[in-house]
Design a protein around this motif. Structure first.
Motif: not given
Length: 194
Positions: A137-140, A144-161, A177-181
């Motif tokens: 799980x990770x906050x995003x 995405x490009x420093x000063x560009x993009x929105x200001x909202x944050x979301x929590x999601x799940x990822x495949x990671x290596x 019904x979704x809650x991140x935990x």
């Protein structure tokens, strides 16, 4: 052409930061396009509870309710007096609705399965799949490009290596019904894609 020759230093000065930003973005996003695993996985989520539509404390319940024993999912007995969230209602009386989900990592799609279907799967509950991929799980947030993009944050799940990650499309991750935990990873399906 004359303009370019006369202003080459200014053009380079403005181009280099833009090229650097593009280079960094490509070095982050291109590897995630190729991140994959040959293993599907099973997870559980909470759908609701007795007190509200948002199962804030259900994670405690599903962590105790399901586990993997001898490569099979099992339902554990819950202590009838256990009250993990200290709300004076024992966990077994919270009436949480849990769902068992099989995620196809190749298609990046999930589907709900029954407990009986889940028991037919051979599961490995190690943090990483045999080919070295994990579900995290990770906050995003921000842009995405420093000063560009929105200001909202979301929590999601990822495949990671390592530092490479790829967003997962999980069931119940965008509905009311979704809650991140409420997400509980159960195990990787062996021997690979089923």
């Amino acid at each position: 052409m004359k303009f370019i020759k006369q202003n080459i230093v200014i053009i380079i000065a403005f181009s280099l930061p833009i090229l650097l930003i593009i280079g960094v973005a490509l070095s982050i996003y291109i590897p995630s396009l190729f991140l994959s695993t040959t293993y599907n996985f099973v997870y559980t989520v909470c759908a609701d509870g007795i007190n509200s539509n948002y199962p804030y404390n259900c994670n405690n319940y599903i962590q105790k309710r399901y586990s993997v024993v001898n490569n099979r999912i099992v339902i554990n007995n819950i202590d009838p007096i256990l009250d993990s969230d200290n709300d004076t209602i024992p966990d077994i009386n919270e009436n949480y609705t849990t769902r068992i989900i099989l995620h196809d990592t190749e298609k990046n799609e999930s589907r709900e399965i029954t407990f009986e279907e889940a028991q037919t799967l051979t599961l490995n509950n190690f943090e990483k799949s045999p080919d070295g991929v994990a579900v995290t799980g990770n906050w995003s947030g921000g842009g995405d490009f420093f000063m560009f993009g929105g200001s909202s944050s979301t929590y999601g799940y990822y495949l990671t290596r390592g530092e490479i990650k790829k967003k997962l499309n999980l069931i119940y991750s965008s509905d009311q019904y979704y809650y991140r935990d409420s997400f509980q990873f159960i195990g990787w399906v062996l021997p690979g894609r089923n």
